[in-house]
Design an enzyme around this catalytic site. Structure first.
Site, PDB file in Angstrom:
ATOM      1  N   ARG A 157       0.865  -1.179   0.000  1.00  0.00           N
ATOM      2  CA  ARG A 157       0.000   0.000   0.000  1.00  0.00           C
ATOM      3  C   ARG A 157       0.904   1.232   0.000  1.00  0.00           C
ATOM      4  NH1 ARG A 157       2.368   1.962   3.797  1.00  0.00           N
ATOM      5  NH2 ARG A 157       0.812   3.586   3.833  1.00  0.00           N
TER       6      ARG A 157
ATOM      7  N   ALA B 298       0.852   5.192  -2.096  1.00  0.00           N
ATOM      8  CA  ALA B 298       0.678   5.512  -3.511  1.00  0.00           C
ATOM      9  C   ALA B 298       1.851   5.069  -4.403  1.00  0.00           C
ATOM     10  CB  ALA B 298       0.391   7.003  -3.665  1.00  0.00           C
TER      11      ALA B 298
ATOM     12  N   ARG C  51      -7.544  -0.398  -6.578  1.00  0.00           N
ATOM     13  CA  ARG C  51      -7.731   0.712  -5.622  1.00  0.00           C
ATOM     14  C   ARG C  51      -7.828   2.000  -6.453  1.00  0.00           C
ATOM     15  NH1 ARG C  51      -4.224   1.068  -0.305  1.00  0.00           N
ATOM     16  NH2 ARG C  51      -6.027   2.292   0.329  1.00  0.00           N
TER      17      ARG C  51
ATOM     18  N   GLN D 271      -2.011   2.775  10.002  1.00  0.00           N
ATOM     19  CA  GLN D 271      -0.717   2.772   9.298  1.00  0.00           C
ATOM     20  C   GLN D 271       0.358   3.544  10.072  1.00  0.00           C
ATOM     21  OE1 GLN D 271      -3.671   3.400   7.864  1.00  0.00           O
ATOM     22  NE2 GLN D 271      -3.708   2.870   5.700  1.00  0.00           N
TER      23      GLN D 271
ATOM     24  N   ASP E 268      -1.753  10.890  -2.092  1.00  0.00           N
ATOM     25  CA  ASP E 268      -2.148   9.840  -3.036  1.00  0.00           C
ATOM     26  C   ASP E 268      -2.477  10.400  -4.413  1.00  0.00           C
ATOM     27  OD1 ASP E 268      -2.758   8.816  -0.187  1.00  0.00           O
ATOM     28  OD2 ASP E 268      -2.591   7.044  -1.466  1.00  0.00           O
TER      29      ASP E 268
ATOM     30  N   ASN F  15      -5.055  12.782   0.536  1.00  0.00           N
ATOM     31  CA  ASN F  15      -4.211  11.881   1.327  1.00  0.00           C
ATOM     32  C   ASN F  15      -5.119  11.115   2.297  1.00  0.00           C
ATOM     33  OD1 ASN F  15      -1.562  10.872   2.033  1.00  0.00           O
ATOM     34  ND2 ASN F  15      -1.743  12.014   3.942  1.00  0.00           N
TER      35      ASN F  15
HETATM   36  O1  MRU Z   1      -4.449   3.395   2.256  1.00  0.00           O
HETATM   37  P1  MRU Z   1      -2.952   3.563   2.144  1.00  0.00           P
HETATM   38  O2  MRU Z   1      -2.217   3.010   3.306  1.00  0.00           O
HETATM   39  O3  MRU Z   1      -2.439   3.072   0.813  1.00  0.00           O
HETATM   40  O4  MRU Z   1      -2.767   5.139   2.160  1.00  0.00           O
HETATM   41  C1  MRU Z   1      -1.473   5.675   2.126  1.00  0.00           C
HETATM   42  C2  MRU Z   1      -1.437   7.121   2.308  1.00  0.00           C
HETATM   43  O5  MRU Z   1      -2.431   7.812   2.370  1.00  0.00           O
HETATM   44  C3  MRU Z   1      -0.083   7.731   2.256  1.00  0.00           C
HETATM   45  O6  MRU Z   1       0.006   8.803   3.122  1.00  0.00           O
HETATM   46  C4  MRU Z   1       0.136   8.156   0.812  1.00  0.00           C
HETATM   47  O7  MRU Z   1      -0.054   7.088  -0.061  1.00  0.00           O
HETATM   48  C5  MRU Z   1       1.444   8.721   0.578  1.00  0.00           C
HETATM   49  S1  MRU Z   1       2.592   7.454   0.533  1.00  0.00           S
HETATM   50  C6  MRU Z   1       4.078   7.977   0.074  1.00  0.00           C
END
Ligand code: MRU
Length: 366
Positions: free
Chosen positions: A58, A60, A95, A206, A247, A257
């Site tokens: 996971r 981005a 996603r 996370q 994202d 984000n």
């Molecule tokens: O749902 P996720 O864990 O994929 O979401 C990740 C985020 O929102 C991060 O902050 C974003 O992807 C930036 S990662 C460099």
């Protein structure tokens, strides 16, 4: 980055897969962290789609890299145009919010469909590896620009610089280094005294599970806080700067984000705390200008809100329900912070106010 002293990226090709005896892809299973460090092998596109959907991979930029390797796995099995287009469709719908996924799949399709079928498989592995190497270089550059921004802040203080971050935008969310955490690693490695407030980031945690684990592995001082604590800390002068990942960012500088980012930006704005997003340029969606209306927001399973999973005292993993049986739950996974609430955007090409992204990219050296 290092795990117990050994260097890892979050994704890498490995020889010896089941499909045509060719390569497979290794990933770190992020659903097991922070309690277990486990790697997994993926040898077909359905496996990669599943890894993205279930968030074994996971973040981005890593989703983009995983999708690129998903296309390479697809080309292993069948490099014909219909099969590649079908694989692209499956990956694209795994996603919806991170634009890196569409960016990487489009790039792979463009490269592969321009070649004779016999050359596509080898080329797919090369292109996926190039996407990964570029991500690492981008994130290193973000770290250096971020360090230049943090250094003067740190030098005016007689105590460690307090940085707040949300979700996980560290090396686990990318191929290596991370986005929001890259300036933090660079500053820590350069000897700047700093401390990180880590938002737990419900419902998937996370921050608590991944960011805290990463920072601990690298020896960066940090404290995990509940998602609701940031505003209070800002009111009491305990946050000098916020850095988050993204994202998808519009051409006008609206930042999408992890859910909860917007509330932190509001609190930072009210308390005049500088608020930055660290953004690789593949995360910028130049086709969009109105983040609130145009960015698709992933709605995830409500059970992620209704249940929590963690390690019990006896070492077993346990999942418990935390809302009353019969109560409804909703789980929008991302939100959009309007450009007007952001101080700046840190990219690999430099740092600028959110409204000046286009100008900065045009004027900076690639
Ligand atoms: O749902 P996720 O864990 O994929 O979401 C990740 C985020 O929102 C991060 O902050 C974003 O992807 C930036 S990662 C460099």
């Amino acid at each position: 980055m290092k795990v117990a002293g050994e260097h890892y990226r979050t994704i890498w090709p490995e020889a010896g897969g089941q499909v045509n005896g060719s390569q497979m892809v290794a990933i770190i299973d992020q659903t097991q962290l922070p309690h277990r460090f486990q790697t997994l092998r993926v040898d077909n596109v359905a496996g990669m789609v599943n890894a993205i959907k279930t968030m074994q991979v996971r973040g981005a930029p890593l989703i983009g890299a995983a999708a690129a390797y998903g296309m390479a796995l697809a080309a292993n099995a069948d490099a014909g145009e219909p099969a590649l287009k079908q694989a692209a469709h499956e990956l694209l719908t795994s996603r919806p919010t991170a634009v890196n996924l569409a960016w990487a799949v489009d790039r792979m399709l463009q490269v592969l469909l321009a070649l004779p079928e016999s050359e596509r498989s080898a080329s797919a592995w090369r292109e996926a590896a190039a996407i990964c190497d570029e991500d690492v270089a981008i994130n290193q550059a973000i770290g250096q620009h971020g360090l230049a921004m943090l250094r003067p802040m740190a030098e005016t203080l007689k105590r460690p610089l307090n940085i707040l971050t949300h979700c996980n935008a560290g090396w686990l969310a990318t191929v290596d280094w991370g986005t929001a955490l890259s300036p933090i690693y660079a500053a820590h490695d350069a000897g700047l005294p700093l401390h990180v407030w880590v938002d737990e980031t419900r419902p998937r945690n996370q921050g608590a599970s991944l960011t805290a684990w990463e920072l601990q592995q690298h020896g960066v001082p940090h404290t995990v806080i509940s998602d609701n604590a940031g505003g209070h800390l800002m009111q009491h002068g305990q946050v000098d700067c916020v850095i988050v990942g993204a994202d998808r960012v519009t051409a006008s500088g609206d930042v999408c984000n992890k859910i909860g980012t917007y509330l932190k930006a509001l609190a930072a704005f009210d308390n005049r705390v500088p608020f930055y997003a660290a953004v690789p340029t593949p995360t910028i969606d130049w086709s969009m200008t109105d983040g609130l209306r145009e960015i698709p927001i992933e709605e995830r399973d409500a059970d992620e809100v209704a249940y929590m999973t963690g390690m019990a005292a006896d070492g077993s993993m346990q999942t418990v329900r935390v809302i009353p049986a019969g109560s409804a739950a909703a789980n929008p996974a991302f939100d959009v912070t309007p450009a007007r609430l952001m101080t700046g955007i840190i990219t690999e090409r430099g740092i600028c106010p959110p409204g000046e992204l286009q100008r900065m990219i045009k004027e900076s050296n690639p």
